[in-house]
Design a protein around this motif. Structure first.
Motif, PDB file in Angstrom:
ATOM      1  N   TYR A   1      -8.396  -0.281   8.019  1.00 37.30           N
ATOM      2  CA  TYR A   1      -8.821  -0.099   6.630  1.00 37.30           C
ATOM      3  C   TYR A   1     -10.195   0.577   6.515  1.00 37.30           C
ATOM      4  O   TYR A   1     -10.349   1.525   5.735  1.00 37.30           O
ATOM      5  CB  TYR A   1      -8.794  -1.435   5.886  1.00 37.30           C
ATOM      6  CG  TYR A   1      -7.436  -1.759   5.308  1.00 37.30           C
ATOM      7  CD1 TYR A   1      -6.284  -1.767   6.091  1.00 37.30           C
ATOM      8  CD2 TYR A   1      -7.282  -2.063   3.962  1.00 37.30           C
ATOM      9  CE1 TYR A   1      -5.041  -2.059   5.572  1.00 37.30           C
ATOM     10  CE2 TYR A   1      -6.041  -2.362   3.425  1.00 37.30           C
ATOM     11  CZ  TYR A   1      -4.926  -2.355   4.224  1.00 37.30           C
ATOM     12  OH  TYR A   1      -3.694  -2.624   3.689  1.00 37.30           O
TER      13      TYR A   1
ATOM     14  N   THR B   1      -9.444 -11.126  -1.852  1.00 41.25           N
ATOM     15  CA  THR B   1      -8.469 -10.168  -1.345  1.00 41.25           C
ATOM     16  C   THR B   1      -7.877 -10.664  -0.034  1.00 41.25           C
ATOM     17  O   THR B   1      -8.596 -11.120   0.852  1.00 41.25           O
ATOM     18  CB  THR B   1      -9.117  -8.793  -1.119  1.00 41.25           C
ATOM     19  OG1 THR B   1      -9.666  -8.319  -2.351  1.00 41.25           O
ATOM     20  CG2 THR B   1      -8.095  -7.781  -0.615  1.00 41.25           C
TER      21      THR B   1
ATOM     22  N   ILE C   1      -5.244  -9.248   2.999  1.00 41.50           N
ATOM     23  CA  ILE C   1      -4.528  -8.104   3.554  1.00 41.50           C
ATOM     24  C   ILE C   1      -3.541  -8.596   4.606  1.00 41.50           C
ATOM     25  O   ILE C   1      -3.892  -9.380   5.486  1.00 41.50           O
ATOM     26  CB  ILE C   1      -5.496  -7.100   4.197  1.00 41.50           C
ATOM     27  CG1 ILE C   1      -6.490  -6.579   3.161  1.00 41.50           C
ATOM     28  CG2 ILE C   1      -4.731  -5.939   4.833  1.00 41.50           C
ATOM     29  CD1 ILE C   1      -7.649  -5.807   3.778  1.00 41.50           C
TER      30      ILE C   1
ATOM     31  N   SER D   1       0.744  -3.704   4.059  1.00 41.62           N
ATOM     32  CA  SER D   1       0.731  -2.294   4.457  1.00 41.62           C
ATOM     33  C   SER D   1       1.271  -2.122   5.859  1.00 41.62           C
ATOM     34  O   SER D   1       1.216  -3.037   6.683  1.00 41.62           O
ATOM     35  CB  SER D   1      -0.688  -1.718   4.390  1.00 41.62           C
ATOM     36  OG  SER D   1      -1.552  -2.383   5.289  1.00 41.62           O
TER      37      SER D   1
ATOM     38  N   ASN E   1       0.854  -1.179   0.000  1.00 39.63           N
ATOM     39  CA  ASN E   1       0.000   0.000   0.000  1.00 39.63           C
ATOM     40  C   ASN E   1       0.894   1.234   0.000  1.00 39.63           C
ATOM     41  O   ASN E   1       1.641   1.476   0.940  1.00 39.63           O
ATOM     42  CB  ASN E   1      -0.892  -0.018   1.247  1.00 39.63           C
ATOM     43  CG  ASN E   1      -1.899   1.110   1.268  1.00 39.63           C
ATOM     44  OD1 ASN E   1      -1.567   2.256   1.039  1.00 39.63           O
ATOM     45  ND2 ASN E   1      -3.137   0.773   1.589  1.00 39.63           N
TER      46      ASN E   1
ATOM     47  N   GLU F   1      -4.858  -4.038   9.420  1.00 39.73           N
ATOM     48  CA  GLU F   1      -6.091  -4.304   8.676  1.00 39.73           C
ATOM     49  C   GLU F   1      -7.303  -3.673   9.357  1.00 39.73           C
ATOM     50  O   GLU F   1      -8.237  -3.230   8.684  1.00 39.73           O
ATOM     51  CB  GLU F   1      -6.292  -5.818   8.529  1.00 39.73           C
ATOM     52  CG  GLU F   1      -7.500  -6.186   7.697  1.00 39.73           C
ATOM     53  CD  GLU F   1      -7.629  -7.688   7.473  1.00 39.73           C
ATOM     54  OE1 GLU F   1      -8.654  -8.099   6.909  1.00 39.73           O
ATOM     55  OE2 GLU F   1      -6.704  -8.434   7.864  1.00 39.73           O
TER      56      GLU F   1
ATOM     57  N   GLY G   1      -1.388  -6.642   7.220  1.00 34.46           N
ATOM     58  CA  GLY G   1      -1.134  -5.311   7.753  1.00 34.46           C
ATOM     59  C   GLY G   1      -0.126  -5.283   8.881  1.00 34.46           C
ATOM     60  O   GLY G   1       0.331  -6.325   9.360  1.00 34.46           O
TER      61      GLY G   1
END
Length: 218
Positions: A139, A164, A166, A132, A89, A136, A168
């Motif tokens: 988000y 998807t 994620i 990222s 990200n 999460e 994080g």
């Protein structure tokens, strides 16, 4: 044998995003797929869509005609049975490299007609991995969930259904001490990475395997 294309859209080829993409790749390979991996930032020079409209001409309908560094990637995706994409990200979005691919991948299929909407009749499952610094859980608070949903919606229309993943609160560097990053607890970051990231890789592996054994097709 199923063919899977995997895209590492991070400039770093040995960190979080790449590790998860390659874990998903391993899951697909161990279940019989043939996988080709592209590191976007190692390709020859490329751009996003240049609006030449060559893909709208009768001789090239649905096929990008720009022959730069992304051409072999687009060619491979056109023949694939599944697509794995991973991006860190960057400032609340995907990397510039993946944005370029996204533009080219989607726009070539857009018909500008009421029916059909897409030239692409070969839909394939997509695993979209985002790493990222943000956790999460943040988000929905900062709009990253809407950003991911927008990409998933468009890709779903023109390329194929998206799952998807994620990852994080990632570890950004090995040695935080050389930077004056006062907002981070370096020890906590490292401890979390050591306790969590292998599980994240296993999750990616499982999703890569599922793409081959039980693909998510609408």
């Amino acid at each position: 044998m199923k063919k899977i294309v995997a895209i590492n859209a991070s400039p770093r080829t040995a960190w979080n995003t790449s590790a998860l993409v390659r874990a998903a790749t391993k899951g697909a390979e161990e279940n019989g797929a043939e996988v080709v991996v592209f590191d976007l930032y190692k390709l020859e020079k490329f751009t996003g869509c240049i609006s030449c409209f060559g893909c709208k001409l009768p001789a090239n309908l649905g096929k990008c005609v720009c022959r730069d560094g992304l051409a072999p990637v687009l060619d491979a995706i056109r023949e694939a049975d599944g697509l794995i994409m991973g991006s860190p990200n960057y400032l609340g979005d995907i990397t510039a490299g993946l944005r370029s691919l996204y533009e080219r991948l989607v726009f070539q299929s857009l018909t500008y007609k009421k029916e059909p909407r897409s030239y692409n009749e070969h839909k394939i499952p997509i695993l979209f991995i985002m790493t990222s610094n943000a956790s999460e859980e943040y988000y929905p608070k900062i709009g990253y969930d809407k950003m991911l949903n927008n990409y998933a919606g468009t890709l779903g229309t023109f390329v194929g259904p998206v799952k998807t993943m994620i990852s994080g609160d990632t570890l950004q560097v090995n040695d935080y001490s050389i930077y004056d990053w006062t907002m981070f607890n370096a020890e906590a970051k490292k401890a979390r990475h050591d306790s969590i990231f292998e599980g994240e890789k296993q999750k990616a592996f499982t999703l890569g395997a599922q793409m081959v054994t039980d693909p998510w097709m609408e």
